[in-house]
Write a protein that holds these residues in place. Sequence first.
Motif, PDB file in Angstrom:
ATOM      1  N   UNK A   1       0.840  -1.167   0.000  1.00  0.00           N
ATOM      2  CA  UNK A   1       0.000   0.000   0.000  1.00  0.00           C
ATOM      3  C   UNK A   1       0.897   1.246   0.000  1.00  0.00           C
ATOM      4  N   UNK A   2       0.684   2.117  -0.948  1.00  0.00           N
ATOM      5  CA  UNK A   2       1.496   3.344  -1.050  1.00  0.00           C
ATOM      6  C   UNK A   2       0.925   4.435  -0.144  1.00  0.00           C
ATOM      7  N   UNK A   3       1.833   5.135   0.564  1.00  0.00           N
ATOM      8  CA  UNK A   3       1.412   6.299   1.353  1.00  0.00           C
ATOM      9  C   UNK A   3       2.361   7.448   1.046  1.00  0.00           C
ATOM     10  N   UNK A   4       1.915   8.667   1.268  1.00  0.00           N
ATOM     11  CA  UNK A   4       2.769   9.834   1.068  1.00  0.00           C
ATOM     12  C   UNK A   4       3.785   9.937   2.192  1.00  0.00           C
ATOM     13  N   UNK A   5       4.907  10.590   1.881  1.00  0.00           N
ATOM     14  CA  UNK A   5       5.984  10.742   2.858  1.00  0.00           C
ATOM     15  C   UNK A   5       5.578  11.462   4.128  1.00  0.00           C
ATOM     16  N   UNK A   6       4.593  12.368   4.032  1.00  0.00           N
ATOM     17  CA  UNK A   6       4.164  13.096   5.225  1.00  0.00           C
ATOM     18  C   UNK A   6       3.161  12.311   6.067  1.00  0.00           C
ATOM     19  N   UNK A   7       2.773  11.107   5.614  1.00  0.00           N
ATOM     20  CA  UNK A   7       1.817  10.279   6.356  1.00  0.00           C
ATOM     21  C   UNK A   7       2.504   9.202   7.194  1.00  0.00           C
ATOM     22  N   UNK A   8       3.835   9.151   7.156  1.00  0.00           N
ATOM     23  CA  UNK A   8       4.562   8.140   7.920  1.00  0.00           C
ATOM     24  C   UNK A   8       4.440   8.474   9.405  1.00  0.00           C
ATOM     25  N   UNK A  59       6.478  12.636  -2.175  1.00  0.00           N
ATOM     26  CA  UNK A  59       7.083  11.311  -2.317  1.00  0.00           C
ATOM     27  C   UNK A  59       6.121  10.244  -1.801  1.00  0.00           C
ATOM     28  N   UNK A  60       6.152   9.083  -2.420  1.00  0.00           N
ATOM     29  CA  UNK A  60       5.363   7.964  -1.894  1.00  0.00           C
ATOM     30  C   UNK A  60       6.302   6.846  -1.473  1.00  0.00           C
ATOM     31  N   UNK A  61       5.908   6.139  -0.436  1.00  0.00           N
ATOM     32  CA  UNK A  61       6.674   4.974   0.045  1.00  0.00           C
ATOM     33  C   UNK A  61       5.698   3.808   0.193  1.00  0.00           C
ATOM     34  N   UNK A  62       6.241   2.631   0.144  1.00  0.00           N
ATOM     35  CA  UNK A  62       5.426   1.422   0.269  1.00  0.00           C
ATOM     36  C   UNK A  62       5.306   1.053   1.742  1.00  0.00           C
ATOM     37  N   UNK A  63       4.069   1.125   2.273  1.00  0.00           N
ATOM     38  CA  UNK A  63       3.809   0.716   3.655  1.00  0.00           C
ATOM     39  C   UNK A  63       3.589  -0.788   3.640  1.00  0.00           C
ATOM     40  N   UNK A  64       4.305  -1.493   4.513  1.00  0.00           N
ATOM     41  CA  UNK A  64       4.285  -2.949   4.515  1.00  0.00           C
ATOM     42  C   UNK A  64       3.389  -3.447   5.649  1.00  0.00           C
TER      43      UNK A  64
END
Length: 187
Positions: A1-8, A59-64
């Motif tokens: 699931x992709x999330x934006x960098x500011x949502x980490x 930026x998007x990152x993959x949330x695992x």
Amino acid sequence: MKINGNEIRPGNVIEHDGSLWVAVKTNAVKPGKGGAYNQVELKNLLNGTKLNERFRAAETVEKVRLEQKDFTFLYEQGEALIFMDSETYEQLELQKDFVGERSAFLQDGMTVTVELYQEKPIGISLPDQVTLEITEADPVVKGQTAASSYKPAVLENGIRVLVPPFITAGEKIVVDTNELTYLRRAD
């Protein structure tokens, strides 16, 4: 699931630079000039290294998502610890150094939770409390104030803890497995 960098958020597990990382701390920064970003302290789940990284909102990152499964501890075989999947009865072998010093708290039939990523174990959590017997306890020294005088004791698994003066050898106590501390007398 992709999330934006500011949502980490702290506790999120993400895939970054080809490895798995857990967010330990996050800090949203909005500088006077330039775009906002999220300063994230990451800890590698596979080797324990730490990293500070900046993620911009775009930026998007993959949330695992990690799979959590219950396993029952069966026995110890040299440096290996043998667990059984509670549903499929398949056995899982983990090295003692994977579990760490808390492996001393494992008891026959104890249920633990193993975190898996693509069927590979990357983390283990033991019950927060276990009941153990005291094998050695120092005698109480007369004249010490009862308020702050904890004495050293040795548990049946060889771990040393500090206990109140009224605890004697042969008694069972409840121990916090995360902090390695005495909680109370066992019922």
